[in-house]
Design a protein around this motif. Structure first.
Motif, mmCIF file in Angstrom:
data_model
loop_
_atom_site.group_PDB
_atom_site.id
_atom_site.type_symbol
_atom_site.label_atom_id
_atom_site.label_comp_id
_atom_site.label_asym_id
_atom_site.label_seq_id
_atom_site.Cartn_x
_atom_site.Cartn_y
_atom_site.Cartn_z
ATOM 1 N N GLU A 46 57.439 -58.075 -32.899
ATOM 2 C CA GLU A 46 56.667 -58.122 -34.140
ATOM 3 C C GLU A 46 57.536 -57.809 -35.357
ATOM 4 N N LYS A 47 58.439 -56.847 -35.199
ATOM 5 C CA LYS A 47 59.278 -56.442 -36.328
ATOM 6 C C LYS A 47 60.336 -57.501 -36.662
ATOM 7 N N ILE A 48 60.904 -58.122 -35.641
ATOM 8 C CA ILE A 48 61.950 -59.125 -35.869
ATOM 9 C C ILE A 48 61.352 -60.481 -36.225
ATOM 10 N N GLY A 49 60.191 -60.774 -35.648
ATOM 11 C CA GLY A 49 59.566 -62.065 -35.898
ATOM 12 C C GLY A 49 59.958 -63.136 -34.907
ATOM 13 N N VAL A 50 60.492 -62.741 -33.743
ATOM 14 C CA VAL A 50 60.810 -63.680 -32.673
ATOM 15 C C VAL A 50 60.273 -63.119 -31.363
ATOM 16 N N ILE A 51 60.126 -63.974 -30.371
ATOM 17 C CA ILE A 51 59.655 -63.541 -29.065
ATOM 18 C C ILE A 51 60.767 -62.780 -28.349
ATOM 19 N N VAL A 52 60.457 -61.610 -27.833
ATOM 20 C CA VAL A 52 61.403 -60.826 -27.039
ATOM 21 C C VAL A 52 60.897 -60.806 -25.602
ATOM 22 N N GLN A 53 61.639 -61.435 -24.708
ATOM 23 C CA GLN A 53 61.240 -61.526 -23.303
ATOM 24 C C GLN A 53 62.014 -60.526 -22.467
ATOM 25 N N LEU A 54 61.320 -59.866 -21.545
ATOM 26 C CA LEU A 54 61.955 -58.930 -20.622
ATOM 27 C C LEU A 54 62.344 -59.666 -19.350
ATOM 28 N N GLU A 55 63.594 -59.456 -18.897
ATOM 29 C CA GLU A 55 64.049 -60.083 -17.660
ATOM 30 C C GLU A 55 64.640 -59.014 -16.735
ATOM 31 N N PRO A 56 63.855 -58.504 -15.791
ATOM 32 C CA PRO A 56 64.400 -57.529 -14.840
ATOM 33 C C PRO A 56 65.292 -58.217 -13.805
ATOM 34 N N ALA A 57 66.399 -57.570 -13.464
ATOM 35 C CA ALA A 57 67.263 -58.026 -12.376
ATOM 36 C C ALA A 57 67.094 -57.047 -11.219
ATOM 37 N N PHE A 58 66.990 -57.556 -10.001
ATOM 38 C CA PHE A 58 66.685 -56.704 -8.869
ATOM 39 C C PHE A 58 67.890 -55.918 -8.361
ATOM 40 N N ILE B 90 58.216 -53.852 -16.049
ATOM 41 C CA ILE B 90 57.503 -54.649 -17.049
ATOM 42 C C ILE B 90 56.544 -53.771 -17.847
ATOM 43 N N ASN B 91 55.805 -52.917 -17.148
ATOM 44 C CA ASN B 91 54.863 -52.015 -17.825
ATOM 45 C C ASN B 91 55.600 -51.017 -18.711
ATOM 46 N N ARG B 92 56.748 -50.551 -18.247
ATOM 47 C CA ARG B 92 57.506 -49.555 -18.996
ATOM 48 C C ARG B 92 57.994 -50.095 -20.331
ATOM 49 N N TYR B 93 58.415 -51.360 -20.361
ATOM 50 C CA TYR B 93 59.001 -51.931 -21.574
ATOM 51 C C TYR B 93 58.021 -52.767 -22.386
ATOM 52 N N ALA B 94 56.780 -52.878 -21.943
ATOM 53 C CA ALA B 94 55.817 -53.782 -22.597
ATOM 54 C C ALA B 94 55.596 -53.437 -24.066
ATOM 55 N N LYS B 95 55.322 -52.175 -24.355
ATOM 56 C CA LYS B 95 55.050 -51.784 -25.746
ATOM 57 C C LYS B 95 56.295 -51.924 -26.616
ATOM 58 N N PHE B 96 57.438 -51.571 -26.053
ATOM 59 C CA PHE B 96 58.676 -51.658 -26.831
ATOM 60 C C PHE B 96 59.015 -53.100 -27.173
ATOM 61 N N THR B 97 58.946 -54.015 -26.189
ATOM 62 C CA THR B 97 59.283 -55.415 -26.459
ATOM 63 C C THR B 97 58.296 -56.035 -27.446
ATOM 64 N N ARG B 98 57.032 -55.640 -27.351
ATOM 65 C CA ARG B 98 56.032 -56.155 -28.292
ATOM 66 C C ARG B 98 56.341 -55.658 -29.714
ATOM 67 N N TYR B 99 56.681 -54.392 -29.822
ATOM 68 C CA TYR B 99 57.011 -53.811 -31.132
ATOM 69 C C TYR B 99 58.239 -54.502 -31.728
ATOM 70 N N LEU B 100 59.290 -54.662 -30.928
ATOM 71 C CA LEU B 100 60.520 -55.298 -31.399
ATOM 72 C C LEU B 100 60.264 -56.735 -31.814
#
Length: 315
Positions: free
Chosen positions: A76-88, A64-74
């Motif tokens: 903001e640029k697209i204009g939709v919520i990007v949710q991260l879903e890790p699979a174990f 989650i920490n690794r992808y936090a900045k990237f998902t936030r950036y994506l």
């Protein structure tokens, strides 16, 4: 209908007048209803978010920490919520891919081959890969076995279905044998644990995973019994078939223009070409021919005793 939606709808002046008859009033009401419905659909589409899927094993918080900045950036640029879903593990990831629940997937080679070949995902960019990645089979150093055929009627430890180095390549290399049992380990470290304790005669993983985890089992030493001659391709960024074509193109452009530090953190290479998955897909198809039911229904060959590595369907 919002003000933003109204600005995107053009009504000809000749039609926008005060109705002077019952028919005109009904016509105008119908027009307004249709325009409002279109506006609602447009807003609903814009609000629909994207889900980014990754395999994280037990490193959920780190992922989650690794992808936090990237998902936030994506987002903001697209204009939709990007949710991260890790699979174990890969098995859970396969379930999400089968259902097209992941709009985007940062998929390692085994998962990527299945997603591309069977579930219509499109590869757009290459992930950062390990050069010369190979699948290996290991035994304890004091084990006298020297050839793969000597694993006949022996228990074997594999990774999760979906893993190129831990599942697909080893089954492909052992085709034709009958094993006493196949055991699926949740992580590469567990594969080594089962080999070290004698629960499994041999185990499958990558060379890098062997070097990373073998020190945990000192003084037990491992020996590489077999190294697959084919290099495993790097993973890829995949887009699901249910993502709109225009949005897909927008995602591709944004990911190519992302600041380099964010791309590095997310683990992909901007402006890269997707690797050739021809051979990887052929390996997956052969393994599917051995365990068709287990693959299709998300089950595993964990309980197969013995496990016969022979085709059950034609490919």
């Amino acid at each position: 209908m919002s003000e933003a939606s109204k600005k995107n709808i053009l009504i000809p002046n000749s039609e926008f007048r005060i109705p002077n008859s019952e028919f005109s009033r009904r016509t105008l009401l119908l027009q307004l209803f249709l325009l409002t419905a279109c506006g609602v659909r447009s807003l609903s589409s814009k609000r629909q978010g994207l889900v980014l899927g990754v395999v994280s094993y037990n490193a959920g918080e780190q992922t989650i920490n690794r992808y936090a900045k990237f998902t936030r950036y994506l987002s903001e640029k697209i204009g939709v919520i990007v949710q991260l879903e890790p699979a174990f593990n890969e098995n859970k990831a396969l379930e999400r891919i089968r259902n097209h629940a992941w709009s985007l997937a940062f998929a390692e080679p085994g998962l990527a081959a299945i997603a591309i070949d069977q579930h219509r995902y499109t590869p757009i960019l290459s992930l950062q890969g390990i050069a010369n990645l190979r699948s290996i089979l290991v035994v304890r150093k004091d084990n006298p076995i020297v050839e793969l055929k000597e694993l006949q009627n022996q228990p074997l430890a594999l990774g999760q279905p979906g893993s190129a180095t831990g599942y697909f390549f080893p089954i492909y290399n052992l085709y034709g044998l009958t094993l006493a049992e196949i055991m699926l380990a949740p992580t590469p470290k567990t594969v080594l644990e089962w080999v070290a304790t004698g629960k499994a005669t041999a185990g499958a993983l990558s060379k890098e995973e062997l070097y990373l985890h073998s020190s945990y089992f000192s003084p037990t030493e491992f020996r590489i019994l077999h190294t697959d001659p084919h290099e495993v391709p790097p993973g890829v960024v995949l887009v699901a078939p249910n993502v709109d074509k225009n949005l897909r193109q927008q995602i591709y452009q944004i990911m190519n223009g992302v600041p380099s530090i964010l791309a590095q953190e997310a683990g992909y290479i901007p402006n890269s070409s997707a690797p050739d998955y021809g051979y990887m897909i052929s390996v997956v198809k052969r393994v599917r021919a051995i365990f068709p039911d287990e693959y299709e229904h998300g089950a595993t060959p964990l309980q197969l005793k013995p496990a016969r590595l022979l085709d059950n369907i034609s490919i």
